[in-house]
Each structure stands twice: as structure tokens, then as C-alpha cells.
Design a protein around this motif. Structure first.
Motif, short mmCIF file in Angstrom:
data_model
loop_
_atom_site.label_atom_id
_atom_site.label_comp_id
_atom_site.label_asym_id
_atom_site.label_seq_id
_atom_site.Cartn_x
_atom_site.Cartn_y
_atom_site.Cartn_z
N PHE A 84 0.71 -1.29 -0.02
CA PHE A 84 0.11 -0.02 -0.14
C PHE A 84 0.93 1.25 0.06
O PHE A 84 0.30 2.34 -0.56
CB PHE A 84 -0.98 -0.13 1.03
N THR A 85 2.02 1.19 0.70
CA THR A 85 2.94 2.36 0.49
C THR A 85 3.38 2.61 -0.88
O THR A 85 3.29 3.67 -1.32
CB THR A 85 4.13 2.06 1.50
N GLY A 86 3.64 1.45 -1.53
CA GLY A 86 4.15 1.63 -3.07
C GLY A 86 2.87 2.26 -3.99
O GLY A 86 3.29 3.03 -4.76
N MET A 87 1.83 1.58 -3.59
CA MET A 87 0.52 2.02 -4.52
C MET A 87 0.25 3.48 -4.27
O MET A 87 0.03 4.25 -5.03
CB MET A 87 -0.51 1.47 -4.17
N LEU A 88 0.47 4.01 -2.72
CA LEU A 88 -0.01 5.29 -2.54
C LEU A 88 1.27 6.26 -3.18
O LEU A 88 0.82 7.66 -3.59
CB LEU A 88 0.04 5.41 -1.22
N MET A 89 2.39 5.94 -2.99
CA MET A 89 3.44 6.72 -3.47
C MET A 89 3.27 6.86 -5.18
O MET A 89 3.71 7.90 -5.66
CB MET A 89 4.82 6.42 -3.23
N GLU A 90 2.88 5.94 -5.81
CA GLU A 90 2.97 5.90 -7.23
C GLU A 90 1.73 6.88 -7.44
O GLU A 90 1.76 7.65 -8.56
CB GLU A 90 2.80 4.57 -7.85
N LYS A 91 0.72 6.67 -6.80
CA LYS A 91 -0.48 7.54 -7.08
C LYS A 91 -0.17 8.95 -6.90
O LYS A 91 -0.90 10.07 -7.59
CB LYS A 91 -1.61 7.24 -6.27
N ILE A 92 0.60 9.33 -5.93
CA ILE A 92 0.86 10.86 -5.67
C ILE A 92 1.92 11.41 -6.35
O ILE A 92 1.78 12.36 -6.98
CB ILE A 92 1.26 10.84 -4.14
N PHE A 93 3.10 10.61 -6.63
CA PHE A 93 4.23 11.20 -7.20
C PHE A 93 4.28 10.57 -8.76
O PHE A 93 5.35 10.85 -9.24
CB PHE A 93 5.54 10.84 -6.32
N ALA A 94 3.34 9.59 -9.12
CA ALA A 94 3.42 9.06 -10.26
C ALA A 94 4.92 8.33 -10.70
O ALA A 94 5.38 8.28 -11.68
CB ALA A 94 3.23 10.17 -11.59
#
Length: 293
Positions: A84-94
Motif C-alpha cells: 500500500f505504500t508503493g501504491m500510494l507513492m505512485e498515485k501521488i508522485f507518479a
């Protein structure tokens, strides 16, 4: 179950973050044969190891007398956090700041894989048993007032680091989007050019691919392109050429905005990937600039 106070858990978070940074930086530095300050943040800490260590220890302590359960709950908890950290970071920072794509038994999006999950389980066993006495000796030794002062200081520095690093990551996202959009516009312009002007297309393609093209070099390319066009256009540039120059100028401006913090974040995460074409171009530009020094 052993109980820690909030101030003790918080200090453990910073300790685990620091040792995670040592582990990652040492591993990557050995592979690259040069020092690499790993991680998303500027300081010597990687938060996912801090959160991971705290979560692993928290969920494992109730099962202290069953090593198998300690291994399993640690594996599941830490892998869930990583996903979920990886998913959230990709969503925010692409950007995927770690990507297990290509490894065996990796998730479809590359956020987790079996190898890393098993490592989390092993780390949980080490923390729960081998590191237990060391942790207790360190956590219970300082007086509460000292812990509060240390936690407060570290939290202020950590918060400032998170703010600066997140701002830099958003800057990279914006630059990547700008370069990607510019390349799309360039490609669209090239596709609409007549096939008869093949040399002009090649010149534009070279300009699009070469991130290091200078203004004089671009002027030379445009001059050659104008000479190839029919209809006495040597005296004035066509609208297409002017638009192309404007797009190129936007991309060159993006390259000019690669500051020290941006370079640090891009070079510290060599395995990072993005769906944005511009991100890979920025990484390539930073690598080439570094080689020239």
C-alpha cells in the motif's frame, strides 16, 4: 506481551529507519562501487523500514512463543505495508520508487514479491528474538525526559525532511509530465509532416531525442530545415517550425529546472520507474551530466 510507551515506539521507528538506510545504502553502494545515499528522504533514514520494524515487532510480540506464527504475521504485516505504500507513492508522485516487476512471484504492479516478503519474515524473527535484548536495553535505559527530548528533536528534523523531499518528488512529477507532453507534441508534429521532407523529419527526430541539444545547434537544424522547404520560405519560418521551437523550449526549460535535490532523488533511486516517458529522460539526463563531471 511486553509493552512499550509511545515515546519508546517512536524512538524505535527512527532506529529502524536509520538501520534500514544503512542496509540499503551499503547494498546499493557495493553494487555501484560508489556511495549512494539511498531512499526517498535526504537524511539517513528510510521510513518504510521504520514503519515495517515497528509493525513487525508489534504484531509479533503476542506470538513470542511460536516462531512460525511470528514469521507469518511479520511477513503478512510488512508485505501489506510495502504494497500500500508503493501504491500510494505512485498515485501521488507518479513514480514507483521500488519495482519488483520481473522477479518471480511478484505482484502484477511490482509493489511486492515473494523474495522481499520472505525477507520481511526473517527480519521479524531477528527483531523478535535476536534483537530483543538489545532493544530492551536501549529503550528502557534512558529516562523518560531524555526520550521525549530526543523524539521531539528527531520528529522536527524528520518532518522538515519529509516536506522538502515530497516537494522535490512533486517537482520531478511536474517535470516528467512537461517533458512527456513536449515529446508527444513533437511526435504529433512530425507525424503530420509530408514524407517528401524526409530530411526535415530526421532533423526534428534528432532534436526530440537529444536532450543536450543547445540553442545554436537547434538554430542550425532549423536553418537546414527551412532550406529544404519549397516555396521560398527561407525568409520566414513556417508556423509548424515556430510551434516546434516553442515545444523544444519548454522541454529545455524543464531540463534547466533539474536542481541539486532533484538530481539527488533521481540518482538515489536508480531502480525507480514511471509510466511517464519524461521520467526516464530526466534520469538519463542526470546520469549523463554526472558522467561529464
Amino acid at each position: 506481551m511486553k509493552e512499550y510507551e509511545f515515546s519508546q515506539w517512536l524512538l524505535l521507528f527512527y532506529i529502524f529507519s536509520f538501520f534500514g538506510w544503512i542496509f540499503e545504502s551499503s547494498y546499493v553502494s557495493i553494487i555501484n562501487r560508489k556511495f549512494v545515499n539511498r531512499g526517498f528522504l535526504i537524511g539517513p533514514w528510510i521510513p518504510i523500514y521504520g514503519f515495517g520494524g515497528v509493525i513487525m515487532l508489534f504484531v509479533a510480540l503476542p506470538f513470542y512463543f511460536d516462531p512460525v506464527l511470528v514469521f507469518i504475521v511479520g511477513l503478512v504485516a510488512a508485505s501489506t505495508l510495502e504494497y500500500f505504500t508503493g501504491m500510494l507513492m505512485e498515485k501521488i508522485f507518479a513514480v514507483k520508487y521500488w519495482d519488483y516487476t520481473g522477479k518471480k512471484f511478484a505482484s502484477k504492479n511490482g509493489y511486492i514479491c515473494l523474495e522481499s516478503s520472505l525477507c520481511w519474515g526473517v527480519f521479524t524473527l531477528i527483531l523478535t528474538y535476536a534483537g530483543n535484548r538489545w532493544i530492551d536495553g536501549f529503550i528502557y535505559l534512558p529516562p523518560r525526559s531524555f526520550l521525549l527530548v530526543m523524539d521531539s528533536f528527531l520528529t522536527l528534523v524528520f518532518a522538515a525532511d519529509v516536506y522538502v523531499s515530497a516537494k522535490t518528488a512533486l517537482h520531478i512529477k511536474n517535470l516528467s509530465q512537461l517533458v512527456s507532453k513536449a515529446n508527444e507534441e513533437m511526435n504529433d508534429m512530425m507525424n503530420r509532416m509530408p514524407e517528401s521532407v524526409l530530411e526535415l523529419r530526421k532533423a526534428f527526430e534528432a532534436a526530440r531525442e537529444d536532450g543536450h541539444i543547445t540553442r545554436p545547434e537547434w538554430e542550425q537544424l532549423v536553418g537546414k530545415a527551412v532550406e529544404l522547404l519549397e516555396g521560398g520560405l527561407n525568409e520566414r519560418r513556417t508556423e509548424a517550425i515556430r510551434k516546434f521551437e516553442a515545444v523544444l523550449a519548454k522541454r529545455q526549460k524543464a531540463f534547466g529546472n533539474i536542481d541539486m535535490l532533484t538530481k539527488r532523488m533521481l540518482s538515489s533511486n536508480p531502480s525507480a520507474s514511471s509510466r511517464l516517458e519524461g521520467f526516464d529522460i530526466l534520469k538519463k539526463r542526470v546520469r549523463e551530466d554526472h558522467k561529464k563531471k
